[in-house]
Each structure stands twice: as C-alpha cells, then as structure tokens.
Design an enzyme around this catalytic site. Structure first.
Site, short mmCIF file in Angstrom:
data_model
loop_
_atom_site.label_atom_id
_atom_site.label_comp_id
_atom_site.label_asym_id
_atom_site.label_seq_id
_atom_site.Cartn_x
_atom_site.Cartn_y
_atom_site.Cartn_z
N ARG A 17 -2.38 -6.71 -10.37
CA ARG A 17 -2.92 -7.85 -9.54
C ARG A 17 -3.42 -8.91 -10.48
O ARG A 17 -3.41 -10.19 -10.23
CB ARG A 17 -3.92 -7.59 -8.48
N LEU A 75 -1.45 4.13 -7.93
CA LEU A 75 -2.50 3.31 -7.48
C LEU A 75 -3.52 4.12 -6.57
O LEU A 75 -3.23 5.47 -6.61
CB LEU A 75 -1.84 2.31 -6.20
N HIS A 131 -1.14 4.29 -1.48
CA HIS A 131 0.20 4.95 -1.78
C HIS A 131 1.33 4.85 -0.67
O HIS A 131 2.33 4.68 -0.96
CB HIS A 131 -0.06 6.59 -2.00
N LYS A 146 -0.19 11.85 -6.70
CA LYS A 146 -0.66 12.65 -5.48
C LYS A 146 -2.14 12.09 -5.20
O LYS A 146 -2.54 11.54 -6.20
CB LYS A 146 -0.87 14.21 -6.06
N ARG A 172 -12.58 6.96 -6.93
CA ARG A 172 -12.50 8.19 -6.26
C ARG A 172 -13.58 8.76 -5.20
O ARG A 172 -13.45 9.78 -4.72
CB ARG A 172 -12.21 9.21 -7.26
N ASP A 216 -8.66 14.03 -4.37
CA ASP A 216 -8.46 13.76 -5.83
C ASP A 216 -8.27 15.19 -6.55
O ASP A 216 -7.34 15.35 -7.48
CB ASP A 216 -9.59 12.97 -6.30
#
Length: 331
Positions: A40, A77, A82, A100, A168, A180
């Site tokens: 970004r 990301l 996701h 994942k 996370r 996570d």
C-alpha cells in the site's frame, strides 16, 4: 524455460514471510519466477522489490491482481484480508497461493471454496508442512497398521510473541493464537487423525476479551479416537512444536513437523522395535512451491484445497465457540 512459459507470481504485501515462503524457493525452481510485488506504500514496495530482485512493484493490490502478464498471486496478508483478496484474485483470473489460515472463519471459507470450484483456477492454502516428505511418511506408517487402531492424536505449536502490538493479537485482523499457531495444530491433528474431529472442550488464555494468547482443545474423531491441540503465542508453554500419534500397538512422534528444515525427527516405537527417520534439509516451502507450480502448469492435485480449508476452519470456529470467544470476522 522463458518468462513466457514459467509460472509468473505476484506477491500481495511486502511481508516478512515472503522471502522464505516464495522468493527464495522460486530462485531454486526453474518453472517459477516472482515477477511483481505490491504494497500500500509505494516506497515500501519499491524497496522490497530492489532488495529481492523483483522486477516490478505496485502501490495497489488490485493493480497487481489486474496485471495481464501475471499468472498467480501469493497472499501473505493479515488473516482477516485473506478471503477478500483471494476472491479478487480468482475473479481476475489468477491462481492463488494463500497463507494460512485460509479465511477468517468457516462461512467465508465456504464462500471462497464455492467461488474456486466454479472457476478453473488453482486455489491452494499455504500449509507448507503438508508437502514435506516427513508428513507423507507419517501417513504411510499410520495407514500400514503398524501402530494398530488409533487411540489418540496430539499436536502442538507454541512460540513466544511478547510484542503485543503485533497484528497477530489484533481481533479486527482476525488474530489470536488459535488462528496464527493453532491452525497448524488443528490441521496436523486432522491429517494424522485421518478424519475431521468434533470439539469436546476448549480453554483459552486471554490477552484481552477477544484475543486468545493460548488455547487448548480436546477432540473426538468419528472412529472413536481422541485428540488434543495446544497452541500459544504467550504462555508458560514457551516453545513446543510437535505431534504424537498413539495406537494400540505403537506410538509415533514428530518433532518439528512445521519447520522441518530447521531440524526434525520422526520416531516410531512398535512391535517391530524403535526407529528414527530424517528427511534432509530441503525446506517445506520448496516442496510447497513445487506442488503449486505442478498444479497450475500440469493440473496435478494438491491436498490443501479450499475444501480442506473449510474443514480446518470449521474446527477452529468450534474451538472458539467452545472456549466462549467470538468467531473471527473478515477485515
């Protein structure tokens, strides 16, 4: 192979995992080239591209997805993004390798699975450990009957993450220890247990009202064997990466199945005695990229499909519900 015949991948986000997961393996795979990266922030995208020898950079995820000379995208990301960007990539005709956990929850996973099924695109969840020969060997041992009827499967992934400002730990980005770290434990339990389990009970240790810093869950499989998953990003269980399969006639232990290139071991104790196996130092990320390229270029099947992701996310949702926590939501 030329750039026109190789699988041309673009990366969404200048993520820390991208070099190990895709860029370095692509440098060792003659069928793959990392052709672009998007972030970004334009300066960050340009800096990342220069550092890793990527020829093109974008300051928009959508611009990369729309690039006509890219075949696939890798999505590392935050969890809550996701589903959104997998959806956008498939709709733009791109193949997808998505980190994942596949989506924020099972409902979103079903939506993406339906979209993928209606397309001719390869959509693959990046459970890289699943492509390492250690897991194939473990499956064959279970299938051979050497361990006898399965009684219990346990899987754990715990590591210390004391930086509580890390994404996370952010509920708005679908964070939490179960998402996570625990997604690995859930997936390993499903693979080694051979079935999709029900959640009997779950207990969370909380960072705040919505975010688990650790989670334990008891499982029961349809055939009657039981299981447990443990995961943590901050608890007394500082570092634990492994799995154990217990049968009526033997026991198998996997040490570090998640990052086997950093050191691993598979041990079996049965009526045949005790043996130990190792599988070399090639990374699980290399095996994963091989599988992704083969799926795209030659139509070869992969195990970490969107349908497989739906099953994993269903268990994760059930664990959160059993622990009394809200389900994660798309960002």
């Amino acid at each position: 192979m030329t750039d026109d015949t190789r699988l041309r991948i673009g990366i969404l986000g200048a993520a820390r995992i991208a070099p190990a997961a895709v860029i370095q393996p692509a440098g060792r795979n003659p069928e793959v080239v990392v052709a672009a990266v998007a972030a970004r922030d334009r300066s960050r995208a340009e800096s990342f591209a220069r550092k890793h020898g990527i020829p093109r950079s974008y300051d928009s995820y959508q611009a990369l997805i729309d690039a006509p000379d890219l075949d696939a995208v890798y999505i590392p990301l935050p969890n809550g993004l996701h589903g959104r960007w997998t959806r956008a990539a498939v709709q733009a005709g791109k193949h997808v390798l998505c980190e994942k956990p596949f989506t924020a929850n099972a409902d979103e996973a079903r939506e993406i699975a339906d979209l993928a099924s209606a397309s001719d695109r390869v959509v693959m969840e990046a459970f890289h450990y699943r492509y390492h020969p250690m897991i194939s060997a473990a499956e064959k041992i279970i299938a051979s009957g050497e361990l006898g009827t399965l009684l219990r499967v346990e899987a754990a992934l715990s590591f210390p993450l004391p930086k509580f400002s890390d994404i996370r730990y952010d509920y708005t980005l679908a964070g939490g220890a179960l998402m996570d770290a625990g997604c690995y434990a859930v997936h390993i339990a499903r693979v080694l247990g051979g079935e999709d389990p029900d959640v009997v009970a779950a207990q969370a240790k909380l960072r705040d009202a919505d975010i688990d810093r650790a989670m334990t869950a008891e499982l029961r499989f349809p055939s009657g064997h039981t299981g447990r998953i443990r995961c943590s990003m901050w608890s007394a269980d500082v570092l634990r990466i492994g799995a154990t399969v217990i049968g009526e006639r033997g026991r198998m232990r996997l040490i570090n199945p998640v990052l086997p290139h950093l050191g691993h071991l598979l041990t079996v104790r049965s009526e045949s005695g005790r043996r130990v196996r190792r599988f070399g130092k090639r990374t699980s990320y290399d095996y994963q990229l091989d599988a992704f390229a083969s799926a795209v270029l030659r139509g070869e099947p992969v195990p970490t499909t969107p349908g497989d992701a739906v099953a994993t996310m269903t268990v994760i949702d059930a664990i959160y519900q059993s622990a009394g926590l809200r389900l994660r939501q798309p960002s």
